[in-house]
Motif scaffolding. Structure first.
Motif, PDB file in Angstrom:
ATOM      1  N   ALA A  34     -18.542  15.937  -3.439  1.00 13.79           N
ATOM      2  CA  ALA A  34     -19.277  16.589  -4.525  1.00 13.79           C
ATOM      3  C   ALA A  34     -19.930  17.851  -3.985  1.00 13.79           C
ATOM      4  CB  ALA A  34     -20.333  15.661  -5.108  1.00 13.79           C
ATOM      5  N   LYS A  35     -20.086  18.823  -4.869  1.00 14.90           N
ATOM      6  CA  LYS A  35     -20.796  20.065  -4.532  1.00 14.90           C
ATOM      7  C   LYS A  35     -21.904  20.253  -5.555  1.00 14.90           C
ATOM      8  CE  LYS A  35     -20.085  24.911  -3.334  1.00 14.90           C
ATOM      9  NZ  LYS A  35     -19.073  25.968  -3.083  1.00 14.90           N
ATOM     10  N   VAL A  36     -23.134  20.399  -5.066  1.00 15.47           N
ATOM     11  CA  VAL A  36     -24.303  20.470  -5.944  1.00 15.47           C
ATOM     12  C   VAL A  36     -25.317  21.459  -5.379  1.00 15.47           C
ATOM     13  CG1 VAL A  36     -24.066  18.103  -6.820  1.00 15.47           C
ATOM     14  CG2 VAL A  36     -25.365  18.527  -4.719  1.00 15.47           C
ATOM     15  N   ARG A  37     -26.322  21.776  -6.198  1.00 14.19           N
ATOM     16  CA  ARG A  37     -27.459  22.543  -5.681  1.00 14.19           C
ATOM     17  C   ARG A  37     -28.224  21.696  -4.671  1.00 14.19           C
ATOM     18  NH1 ARG A  37     -31.158  24.848 -10.343  1.00 14.19           N
ATOM     19  NH2 ARG A  37     -30.923  22.690 -11.105  1.00 14.19           N
ATOM     20  N   ASP A  38     -28.981  22.352  -3.809  1.00 18.24           N
ATOM     21  CA  ASP A  38     -29.723  21.627  -2.788  1.00 18.24           C
ATOM     22  C   ASP A  38     -30.650  20.573  -3.396  1.00 18.24           C
ATOM     23  OD1 ASP A  38     -31.343  23.570  -3.919  1.00 18.24           O
ATOM     24  OD2 ASP A  38     -31.988  24.448  -2.006  1.00 18.24           O
ATOM     25  N   ARG A  39     -31.242  20.850  -4.521  1.00 23.44           N
ATOM     26  CA  ARG A  39     -32.187  19.922  -5.145  1.00 23.44           C
ATOM     27  C   ARG A  39     -31.512  18.639  -5.618  1.00 23.44           C
ATOM     28  NH1 ARG A  39     -34.340  22.613 -10.647  1.00 23.44           N
ATOM     29  NH2 ARG A  39     -34.947  20.443 -11.052  1.00 23.44           N
ATOM     30  N   ASP A  40     -30.194  18.669  -5.802  1.00 24.75           N
ATOM     31  CA  ASP A  40     -29.475  17.513  -6.325  1.00 24.75           C
ATOM     32  C   ASP A  40     -28.677  16.761  -5.257  1.00 24.75           C
ATOM     33  OD1 ASP A  40     -30.242  18.075  -9.054  1.00 24.75           O
ATOM     34  OD2 ASP A  40     -28.812  19.733  -9.003  1.00 24.75           O
ATOM     35  N   LEU A  41     -28.863  17.126  -3.991  1.00 22.81           N
ATOM     36  CA  LEU A  41     -28.037  16.545  -2.937  1.00 22.81           C
ATOM     37  C   LEU A  41     -28.293  15.049  -2.751  1.00 22.81           C
ATOM     38  CD1 LEU A  41     -25.956  16.892  -0.744  1.00 22.81           C
ATOM     39  CD2 LEU A  41     -27.754  17.726   0.785  1.00 22.81           C
ATOM     40  N   LEU A  42     -29.537  14.629  -2.801  1.00 20.10           N
ATOM     41  CA  LEU A  42     -29.822  13.205  -2.612  1.00 20.10           C
ATOM     42  C   LEU A  42     -29.258  12.370  -3.758  1.00 20.10           C
ATOM     43  CD1 LEU A  42     -33.412  13.244  -1.091  1.00 20.10           C
ATOM     44  CD2 LEU A  42     -31.189  13.314   0.049  1.00 20.10           C
ATOM     45  N   MET A  43     -29.229  12.940  -4.961  1.00 20.11           N
ATOM     46  CA  MET A  43     -28.558  12.258  -6.077  1.00 20.11           C
ATOM     47  C   MET A  43     -27.087  12.075  -5.772  1.00 20.11           C
ATOM     48  SD  MET A  43     -26.221  12.980  -8.695  1.00 20.11           S
ATOM     49  CE  MET A  43     -26.344  14.743  -8.955  1.00 20.11           C
ATOM     50  N   ALA A  44     -26.452  13.100  -5.206  1.00 18.14           N
ATOM     51  CA  ALA A  44     -25.033  13.005  -4.883  1.00 18.14           C
ATOM     52  C   ALA A  44     -24.783  11.928  -3.833  1.00 18.14           C
ATOM     53  CB  ALA A  44     -24.522  14.358  -4.390  1.00 18.14           C
ATOM     54  N   VAL A  45     -25.683  11.827  -2.840  1.00 17.67           N
ATOM     55  CA  VAL A  45     -25.560  10.763  -1.841  1.00 17.67           C
ATOM     56  C   VAL A  45     -25.574   9.402  -2.516  1.00 17.67           C
ATOM     57  CG1 VAL A  45     -26.667   9.640   0.130  1.00 17.67           C
ATOM     58  CG2 VAL A  45     -26.614  12.136   0.001  1.00 17.67           C
ATOM     59  N   ASP A  46     -26.499   9.206  -3.431  1.00 18.03           N
ATOM     60  CA  ASP A  46     -26.670   7.918  -4.097  1.00 18.03           C
ATOM     61  C   ASP A  46     -25.452   7.555  -4.945  1.00 18.03           C
ATOM     62  OD1 ASP A  46     -28.429   5.666  -4.679  1.00 18.03           O
ATOM     63  OD2 ASP A  46     -28.482   6.460  -6.715  1.00 18.03           O
ATOM     64  N   VAL A  47     -24.956   8.514  -5.727  1.00 12.33           N
ATOM     65  CA  VAL A  47     -23.829   8.231  -6.618  1.00 12.33           C
ATOM     66  C   VAL A  47     -22.547   7.992  -5.814  1.00 12.33           C
ATOM     67  CG1 VAL A  47     -22.393   9.129  -8.486  1.00 12.33           C
ATOM     68  CG2 VAL A  47     -24.860   9.504  -8.533  1.00 12.33           C
ATOM     69  N   LEU A  48     -22.277   8.847  -4.836  1.00  9.71           N
ATOM     70  CA  LEU A  48     -21.065   8.668  -4.040  1.00  9.71           C
ATOM     71  C   LEU A  48     -21.100   7.360  -3.254  1.00  9.71           C
ATOM     72  CD1 LEU A  48     -20.440  12.291  -2.684  1.00  9.71           C
ATOM     73  CD2 LEU A  48     -19.124  11.086  -4.420  1.00  9.71           C
ATOM     74  N   ALA A  49     -22.275   6.998  -2.738  1.00  6.01           N
ATOM     75  CA  ALA A  49     -22.399   5.733  -2.017  1.00  6.01           C
ATOM     76  C   ALA A  49     -22.131   4.557  -2.943  1.00  6.01           C
ATOM     77  CB  ALA A  49     -23.786   5.620  -1.391  1.00  6.01           C
ATOM     78  N   ASP A  50     -22.618   4.630  -4.156  1.00 10.79           N
ATOM     79  CA  ASP A  50     -22.377   3.560  -5.134  1.00 10.79           C
ATOM     80  C   ASP A  50     -20.884   3.447  -5.451  1.00 10.79           C
ATOM     81  OD1 ASP A  50     -23.103   1.530  -6.921  1.00 10.79           O
ATOM     82  OD2 ASP A  50     -23.308   2.938  -8.590  1.00 10.79           O
ATOM     83  N   MET A  51     -20.239   4.577  -5.707  1.00  6.49           N
ATOM     84  CA  MET A  51     -18.794   4.580  -5.962  1.00  6.49           C
ATOM     85  C   MET A  51     -18.020   3.998  -4.784  1.00  6.49           C
ATOM     86  SD  MET A  51     -18.327   8.427  -7.511  1.00  6.49           S
ATOM     87  CE  MET A  51     -16.573   8.393  -7.115  1.00  6.49           C
ATOM     88  N   PHE A  52     -18.390   4.435  -3.589  1.00  7.02           N
ATOM     89  CA  PHE A  52     -17.638   4.088  -2.391  1.00  7.02           C
ATOM     90  C   PHE A  52     -17.733   2.593  -2.073  1.00  7.02           C
ATOM     91  CE2 PHE A  52     -16.865   3.803   2.161  1.00  7.02           C
ATOM     92  CZ  PHE A  52     -15.848   4.711   2.368  1.00  7.02           C
ATOM     93  N   THR A  53     -18.906   2.023  -2.286  1.00  3.53           N
ATOM     94  CA  THR A  53     -19.132   0.636  -1.868  1.00  3.53           C
ATOM     95  C   THR A  53     -18.939  -0.389  -2.968  1.00  3.53           C
ATOM     96  OG1 THR A  53     -21.493   0.779  -2.428  1.00  3.53           O
ATOM     97  CG2 THR A  53     -20.847   1.392  -0.176  1.00  3.53           C
ATOM     98  N   SER A  54     -19.111   0.010  -4.231  1.00  2.00           N
ATOM     99  CA  SER A  54     -19.331  -0.987  -5.273  1.00  2.00           C
ATOM    100  C   SER A  54     -18.440  -0.849  -6.496  1.00  2.00           C
ATOM    101  CB  SER A  54     -20.802  -0.925  -5.721  1.00  2.00           C
ATOM    102  OG  SER A  54     -21.664  -1.072  -4.615  1.00  2.00           O
ATOM    103  N   SER A  55     -17.273  -0.280  -6.343  1.00  2.00           N
ATOM    104  CA  SER A  55     -16.361  -0.197  -7.482  1.00  2.00           C
ATOM    105  C   SER A  55     -15.972  -1.603  -7.928  1.00  2.00           C
ATOM    106  CB  SER A  55     -15.110   0.589  -7.091  1.00  2.00           C
ATOM    107  OG  SER A  55     -14.185   0.604  -8.150  1.00  2.00           O
ATOM    108  N   VAL A  56     -16.015  -1.846  -9.231  1.00  2.00           N
ATOM    109  CA  VAL A  56     -15.679  -3.187  -9.738  1.00  2.00           C
ATOM    110  C   VAL A  56     -14.176  -3.350  -9.950  1.00  2.00           C
ATOM    111  CG1 VAL A  56     -17.921  -3.556 -10.810  1.00  2.00           C
ATOM    112  CG2 VAL A  56     -16.108  -2.443 -12.130  1.00  2.00           C
TER     113      VAL A  56
END
Length: 451
Positions: free
Chosen positions: A110-132
């Protein structure tokens, strides 16, 4: 930074300054998760990627195409986010998110503004680990992938590329299509994809790379928090998975000639040979060779095929590399009536460098082109993020712009000639798609001694 920096798997922390005062940091967590960042002065955005060193070459016969299938499925939702929620997370902040499956790795980014980087970490981590991987979503996405394969099969350049890799690489796993084929996609089961997911998406497999405006410590904290929330065991020590063995593997040619007849206006031609692995010290020399032969409007192929004779609109060379193998190829698209002439020109220009070498002016121009292109590419955080991933997964070292330019500057005309001579002695494969037949290529695939 002076020289390349090694990335030992057992080194917990590493930091150094790269070209332009970019701060590179690397943390290897006790669980085996690796997090690399490149903080770029003046940046206001960042690109982040979640990587695993698993690609199409790693699949079993019953799961061909499952790596790419899984890449699609990880966007379909988790226990806490629907597919729409994932999309809205990035669309709502003007960001971009996607994924790529390659022959040796998969990356979700993902590519985001600096202010949204931690959100990107959270969403990508959720996708990566927890796909149903919901059964209904699985079947729906099977249809989507079949349409993607059909779209690629309608594109003659894609078809030529697939036939080319099959011809050059033979039975090697690198010769297989990344996305599988309609038969394997129709046959693969959800259970098989789930097994692939569980076997390869573990803490010791995960590499996170970030480049741009960032705080490394905050990213490490956010990643650990998100991965722990997903149920990953980050307390049990684990060594990161070993990198693939480097060095050139033996490639047995699949075929000398592969022709696919299609009633289209233009014939697409690819010819080439097995080449160099990603860690081969001659890679800078190969880059110079490719630049001189088919890397731009001043290249030999462009001048001979397009400018002097008007035989093609698109003509170029390319040199993809992998952990233990590589390919060097030449492409041209031309009228079916000019196929033999164009193919002979591609082969003769390739061989001519091996026999006669290159001029000092060509060498200087190629180095200038590659130096400038390298510097311009690093204006984009996407390129920097990808460079970190490739450094960690494949190369085992990080070379910044200064080091890359130093290696390029050491390339000599003799080195280019010697490498071209080596490559032209290797078995040549030709793939073509269009209103052509095998007779138009008679003798072109023969070895130099028989030509």
């Amino acid at each position: 930074m002076n020289g390349a920096v090694a990335f030992p798997l057992d080194l917990p922390e590493l930091s150094f300054l790269a070209t332009g005062d970019a701060l590179v940091r690397r943390s290897v967590l006790p669980s085996g998760v690796r997090i690399l960042s490149e903080q770029v002065p003046g940046a206001r955005s960042a690109t982040i990627g979640f990587w695993v060193a698993v690609g199409s070459r790693d699949e079993q016969p019953e799961t061909f195409g499952s790596t790419h299938f899984l890449e699609h499925l990880l966007f379909k939702g988790t226990a806490s986010r629907s597919a729409l929620d994932i999309a809205v997370s990035f669309d709502g902040v003007g960001g971009e998110h996607n994924a790529m499956t390659a022959k040796e790795y998969t990356c979700y980014y993902a590519k985001v503004r600096d202010r949204d980087l931690l959100m990107a970490v959270d969403v990508l981590a959720d996708m990566f680990t927890s796909s149903v991987i919901d059964p209904t979503d699985f079947e729906n996405e099977r249809g989507v992938i079949l349409e993607e394969l059909a779209m690629a099969d309608d594109d003659p350049t894609d078809v030529t590329s697939e036939r080319f890799f099959e011809a050059v690489m033979g039975g090697h796993p690198l010769g297989r299509p990344i996305g599988g084929n309609p038969a394997t996609i129709r046959a693969v089961t959800r259970d098989a994809v789930m097994r692939h997911y569980r076997a390869n998406y573990r803490p010791q497999d995960l590499v996170i790379t970030v480049a741009g405006a960032l705080d490394h410590d905050l990213i490490v904290e956010a990643a650990q928090r998100a991965l722990s929330a997903a149920g990953w065991d980050l307390a049990t020590p684990a060594r990161p998975v070993e990198r693939r063995t480097g060095g050139d593997t033996v490639i047995e040619r699949g075929s000398a000639l592969s022709v696919t007849r299609r009633p289209i206006e233009q014939a697409n031609i690819l010819m080439g040979v097995p080449a160099l692995s990603a860690t081969d010290p001659r890679r800078p020399t190969l880059s110079v060779l490719s630049s001189i032969l088919g890397g731009g409007m001043s290249s030999r192929l462009f001048q001979e095929v397009r400018e002097k004779r008007g035989l093609a609109y698109s003509v170029y060379s390319f040199a993809p590399s992998y952990s233990d193998a590589g390919v060097f190829g030449l492409y041209a698209g031309c009228s079916p009536s000019r196929v033999t002439e164009v193919a002979e020109l591609l082969r003769s220009e390739f061989r001519r460098i091996g026999a006669d070498g290159v001029t000092d002016d060509e060498l200087r121009r190629a180095k200038g082109q590659l130096s400038g292109a390298s510097a311009l590419a690093l204006e984009d955080s996407d390129t920097r993020m990808t460079r970190l991933g490739r450094s960690e997964l494949t190369l085992g070292e990080f070379a910044d712009l200064d080091e890359s330019l130093h290696r390029l500057d050491e390339v000599t005309a003799d080195g280019v000639r010697e490498l071209a001579s080596d490559l032209t002695s290797r078995p040549l494969s030709i793939a073509a798609v269009g209103a052509v037949d095998e007779s138009l290529f008679a003798g072109l695939e023969e070895e130099p001694s028989a030509a």
